[in-house]
Design an enzyme around this catalytic site. Structure first.
Site, PDB file in Angstrom:
ATOM      1  N   ASP A  36     -25.159 -16.779  -5.984  1.00 21.49           N
ATOM      2  CA  ASP A  36     -23.796 -16.955  -5.487  1.00 21.49           C
ATOM      3  C   ASP A  36     -23.557 -18.454  -5.386  1.00 21.49           C
ATOM      4  OD1 ASP A  36     -21.843 -14.768  -3.819  1.00 21.49           O
ATOM      5  OD2 ASP A  36     -21.421 -16.879  -3.464  1.00 21.49           O
ATOM      6  N   TYR A 152      -5.775 -11.803 -13.774  1.00 19.59           N
ATOM      7  CA  TYR A 152      -6.842 -10.941 -13.261  1.00 19.59           C
ATOM      8  C   TYR A 152      -6.959  -9.674 -14.100  1.00 19.59           C
ATOM      9  CZ  TYR A 152      -9.666  -8.225  -9.986  1.00 19.59           C
ATOM     10  OH  TYR A 152     -10.659  -7.464  -9.420  1.00 19.59           O
ATOM     11  N   LYS A 156     -10.260  -8.525 -16.308  1.00 22.33           N
ATOM     12  CA  LYS A 156     -10.996  -7.276 -16.108  1.00 22.33           C
ATOM     13  C   LYS A 156     -10.871  -6.358 -17.322  1.00 22.33           C
ATOM     14  CE  LYS A 156     -12.816  -8.126 -12.116  1.00 22.33           C
ATOM     15  NZ  LYS A 156     -14.286  -8.254 -11.994  1.00 22.33           N
TER      16      LYS A 156
END
Length: 248
Positions: A36, A152, A156
């Site tokens: 991360d 977005y 995706k």
């Protein structure tokens, strides 16, 4: 203990679905290496795994091809193998089309698309050796158009087709490549998401859903299933977990 003896790499492990998936895999016996950009988030995840579970942390940015290669090579150097790659790191922003600037576009595609590809590219030779698998995190936004989230949705949608294309390229190997397409999930990503001022609610209503938001653990259960031997016949699939949002 479905993952006893297995080594899993999870991106986005510092919060949300990545955090829940890391805890689930570690508690089921995997050696989990979580990456991360947030060291604090990774520390929180480390505090959530059960006694005796193994969760190691690496601060890394999936937008960098070199960083992805270094992460994978460090895991293989220490543990000798990779069995599971979970590409879960993601970002979301809400804008009208005319308000999207280069920085927003590059951030969304850098994390959501390039990160998935660079991690997969680096890990695939090792997954072929172990007969391992990839679990990508798509979204209902990759299966249906949504106002105010064009970058977005595009990112995706790219994950959906990347998953299928990679599944075809690896179909003669032992590697499995699948994706999960959640609807709304109660995570920090969702909590911090904001729409533009004065959105047209008529445009938004069709993808708000009727059954509320999922919990990150709901999605982590599916990650564990697809990554385990129980999902051994699943390849090139996109599993919708959206309470019927994309059913019709």
């Amino acid at each position: 203990m479905r993952f006893s003896g297995k080594v899993a790499v999870v991106t986005g492990a510092g919060s949300g679905i990545g955090q829940a998936a890391s805890v689930r895999l570690a508690d089921e016996g995997a050696v989990v290496v979580g990456s991360d950009i947030s060291s604090d988030g990774l520390a929180n995840t480390a505090g959530m795994v059960g006694e005796g579970a193994v969760f190691q942390t690496v601060v890394s940015d999936v937008r960098s091809r070199e960083a992805c290669r270094e992460l994978v090579e460090s895991v293989v150097s220490e543990h000798g193998r990779i069995d599971v790659l979970c590409n879960i790191a993601g970002v979301a922003r809400g804008h009208r089309v005319g308000d999207v600037d280069q920085e927003v576009w590059d951030l969304i595609f850098g994390v959501n698309v390039e990160g998935v590809f660079w991690m997969s590219q680096a890990a695939l030779p090792h997954l072929e050796s172990s007969g391992g698998c990839i679990v990508n995190m798509a979204s209902n936004a990759g299966l249906m158009g949504q106002a105010y989230t064009v970058p977005y949705c595009a990112s995706k949608g790219a994950v959906v087709l990347m998953t299928k294309a990679m599944a075809m390229e690896t179909i003669k190997t032992g590697v499995r490549v699948n994706a999960i397409a959640p609807g709304g999930v109660d995570t920090n990503l969702a909590a911090s998401f904001s729409f533009p001022d004065d959105p047209d609610m008529d445009l938004m209503g069709r993808y708000m859903g009727f059954r509320g938001m999922a919990h990150a653990d709901d999605i982590a259960s599916a990650v564990a299933y697809l990554a385990s031997d129980e999902g051994r016949r699943i390849h090139g699939a996109v599993l919708s977990i959206d309470a019927g949002l994309t059913a019709g």
